[in-house]
Design a protein around this motif. Sequence first.
Motif, short mmCIF file in Angstrom:
data_model
loop_
_atom_site.label_atom_id
_atom_site.label_comp_id
_atom_site.label_asym_id
_atom_site.label_seq_id
_atom_site.Cartn_x
_atom_site.Cartn_y
_atom_site.Cartn_z
N LEU A 128 13.48 4.62 -10.58
CA LEU A 128 13.39 3.34 -10.06
C LEU A 128 12.98 3.25 -8.75
N ALA A 129 12.14 2.08 -8.38
CA ALA A 129 11.82 2.16 -7.04
C ALA A 129 11.54 0.65 -6.64
N LEU A 133 7.86 16.76 -8.43
CA LEU A 133 7.29 15.83 -7.45
C LEU A 133 7.23 14.55 -8.14
N LEU A 134 8.15 13.36 -7.33
CA LEU A 134 7.99 12.04 -7.61
C LEU A 134 7.13 11.16 -7.03
N ARG A 135 6.27 10.60 -7.26
CA ARG A 135 5.24 9.75 -6.78
C ARG A 135 5.67 8.40 -6.76
N VAL A 136 5.79 7.60 -5.75
CA VAL A 136 6.15 6.36 -5.61
C VAL A 136 4.90 5.49 -5.06
N PHE A 137 4.38 4.60 -5.78
CA PHE A 137 3.24 4.05 -5.47
C PHE A 137 3.28 2.44 -5.75
N SER A 138 2.31 1.45 -5.03
CA SER A 138 2.22 0.12 -5.49
C SER A 138 1.04 0.16 -6.81
N ASN A 198 0.79 -1.27 -0.02
CA ASN A 198 -0.21 0.01 -0.10
C ASN A 198 1.08 1.29 -0.06
N VAL A 199 1.76 1.30 -0.75
CA VAL A 199 2.97 2.37 -0.89
C VAL A 199 2.30 3.53 -1.62
N ASP A 200 2.41 4.78 -1.25
CA ASP A 200 1.97 5.91 -1.87
C ASP A 200 2.55 7.22 -1.26
N PHE A 201 3.77 7.55 -1.88
CA PHE A 201 4.27 8.86 -1.26
C PHE A 201 5.00 9.68 -2.26
N THR A 202 5.46 10.93 -2.07
CA THR A 202 5.96 11.75 -3.06
C THR A 202 7.33 11.99 -2.46
N GLY A 209 21.57 9.34 -8.38
CA GLY A 209 21.49 9.52 -7.07
C GLY A 209 20.40 8.44 -6.82
N PHE A 210 20.37 8.21 -5.31
CA PHE A 210 19.39 7.44 -4.96
C PHE A 210 19.14 7.72 -3.28
N LEU A 211 18.11 7.45 -2.84
CA LEU A 211 17.72 7.47 -1.38
C LEU A 211 16.90 6.31 -0.92
N VAL A 212 16.77 6.11 0.26
CA VAL A 212 15.78 4.87 1.05
C VAL A 212 14.61 5.99 1.79
N LYS A 213 13.55 5.46 1.52
CA LYS A 213 12.63 6.42 2.32
C LYS A 213 11.29 5.13 2.39
N ASP A 214 10.89 5.08 3.68
CA ASP A 214 9.98 4.03 4.02
C ASP A 214 10.23 2.65 3.70
#
Length: 138
Positions: free
Chosen positions: A76-77, A133-138, A41-45, A58-63
């Motif tokens: 990529l996510a 704004l990059l949206r990452v979602f399931s 249930n991933v959904d963040f920006t 570049g890369f980062l780790v969030k949630d």
Amino acid sequence: MNRNEFLLQIGTGAAALLVPACLSTLSGCSDSGSVPAAPTNVDFTIDISSGALSSNGGFLVKDRIIVARTTSGGFLAVSAACTHQGTTIQYIGSSNSFLCPNHGATYNAAGQVTSGPAPRSLTQYNTALTGTLLRVFS
Ligand code: FES
């Protein structure tokens, strides 16, 4: 009992305690049972106007998800926990792939295992960029 006899008995006792723990997992002494489940249930920006995602590679780790910007500017996510023992993976821009720094497992850009010991693929998530704004979602 002299010192050597004492140490021999202590060592034998410790080995007797450790061997069953290793034998109880068919993969030796791996700790694959501690790998956290991939986020659901991933959904963040993320605002990519600054920080690690503001430049290619570049890369980062969030949630518990690793988000990477490829060298060609795509995104990529995938789930960040290596499927071997849960170590947080890293993005390697030069090969557009992911690497686990713990035992060297590698994954392609889609999160599929390309080199063990990781037993399973990572979970891949969708990305969509609107402005900065990059949206990452399931
Ligand atoms: S934790 Fe072992 S390869 Fe990642």
